[in-house]
Design an enzyme around this catalytic site. Structure first.
Site, short mmCIF file in Angstrom:
data_model
loop_
_atom_site.label_atom_id
_atom_site.label_comp_id
_atom_site.label_asym_id
_atom_site.label_seq_id
_atom_site.Cartn_x
_atom_site.Cartn_y
_atom_site.Cartn_z
N CYS A 43 20.80 71.44 -68.10
CA CYS A 43 19.66 72.04 -68.78
C CYS A 43 19.10 71.06 -69.82
O CYS A 43 19.83 70.23 -70.37
CB CYS A 43 20.07 73.33 -69.46
SG CYS A 43 18.69 74.18 -70.27
N ASP A 45 18.22 71.77 -72.68
CA ASP A 45 18.61 72.24 -74.02
C ASP A 45 19.20 71.11 -74.87
O ASP A 45 20.11 70.40 -74.42
CB ASP A 45 19.66 73.37 -73.85
CG ASP A 45 19.92 74.12 -75.13
OD1 ASP A 45 20.31 73.49 -76.13
OD2 ASP A 45 19.73 75.35 -75.14
N ARG A 47 21.19 71.08 -77.19
CA ARG A 47 22.58 71.22 -77.63
C ARG A 47 23.60 70.79 -76.57
O ARG A 47 24.79 70.76 -76.83
CB ARG A 47 22.85 72.69 -78.02
CG ARG A 47 22.00 73.16 -79.17
CD ARG A 47 22.02 74.68 -79.28
NE ARG A 47 21.41 75.32 -78.10
CZ ARG A 47 21.34 76.64 -77.93
NH1 ARG A 47 21.84 77.46 -78.83
NH2 ARG A 47 20.76 77.14 -76.85
N HIS A 99 24.75 76.50 -69.00
CA HIS A 99 25.40 76.81 -70.28
C HIS A 99 25.07 78.22 -70.72
O HIS A 99 23.98 78.73 -70.45
CB HIS A 99 24.97 75.79 -71.36
CG HIS A 99 23.52 75.90 -71.74
ND1 HIS A 99 23.10 76.55 -72.87
CD2 HIS A 99 22.41 75.48 -71.11
CE1 HIS A 99 21.77 76.49 -72.93
NE2 HIS A 99 21.33 75.86 -71.88
N CYS A 102 21.56 80.25 -72.54
CA CYS A 102 20.49 79.41 -72.01
C CYS A 102 19.14 80.14 -72.15
O CYS A 102 18.95 81.23 -71.61
CB CYS A 102 20.76 79.08 -70.54
SG CYS A 102 19.48 78.05 -69.80
ZN LIG Z 1 19.45 76.10 -71.06
#
Ligand SMILES: [Zn+2]
Length: 214
Positions: A43, A45, A47, A99, A102
């Protein structure tokens, strides 16, 4: 804002100095070629950083990231990455890493118009529909959301297995294998979903066998 932008270049110089101190050939060696064993599809993302969570150095993992780690069959971007990784880099593993928490999966679970994101989220909503029976038995919204994260990883693994290059390469050379992981953002832990690759490959090839011709 200006300061945080400039800080990046200062940090970069410090990183170069630290790497050179550790190993004076670090950049010269990396510049020659890349020979990663893994393709990681994760992803976008901020993090969830592939190298960091896998403990790998630059050069050790080929990375593709998008919203909710999707492998969409008409997305030339991800398909090109898979093709290059399999046919030119000869990666041994293709990993789909989702994750918990998400945002992409959460957005797909909201029944509303998300504008330009609609066609992308549609792919996740289709995963929900495919597994509606199981998901609808989970009363807690958060648990259902986390289960969709896992199921989505599984479906994206199947999408990788549906590609001609993965099927052909595995049957000819014995790699790549496809694995599904979920990263637990609350604890920093990677969980292997233990997808039975050979079983899924056999099942997928009943309908999506692309090993002949081409
Ligand atoms: Zn995500």
């Amino acid at each position: 804002m200006e300061n945080s932008y400039k800080k990046i270049f200062t940090a970069n110089k410090e990183w170069v100095a630290a790497k050179n101190k550790e190993n004076p050939n670090f950049f010269a060696h990396l510049a020659k070629e890349q020979n990663p064993e893994y393709l990681y599809i994760g992803c976008a993302d901020s993090r969830v950083h592939a190298n960091e969570i896998m403990g790998l150095q630059p050069g050790e993992v080929f990375v593709h990231r998008n919203i909710a780690n999707m492998v969409v069959n008409n997305d030339l971007n991800v398909l090109s990455v898979i093709n290059y990784a399999v046919e030119y880099l000869n990666v041994k593993y293709i990993i789909i890493c989702g994750h918990y928490n998400c945002g992409g999966i959460k957005a797909a679970m909201q029944p509303k118009d998300m504008g330009i994101l609609n066609p992308w989220l549609r792919n996740i909503r289709d995963v929900y529909r495919l597994h509606e029976k199981e998901l609808d038995t989970i009363p807690d919204t958060n648990d259902r959301y986390n289960r969709l994260v896992e199921i989505n990883v599984y479906e994206q693994c199947l999408n990788v297995i549906k590609t001609a290059e993965v099927q052909k390469s595995y049957l000819e050379k014995g790699y790549p294998r496809v694995a599904g992981w979920v990263y637990d953002i609350n604890a920093g832990i990677l969980n292997d979903l233990d997808i039975d690759f050979e079983k899924e490959l056999t099942r997928i090839r009943k309908i999506y066998d692309l090993t002949k011709g081409g």
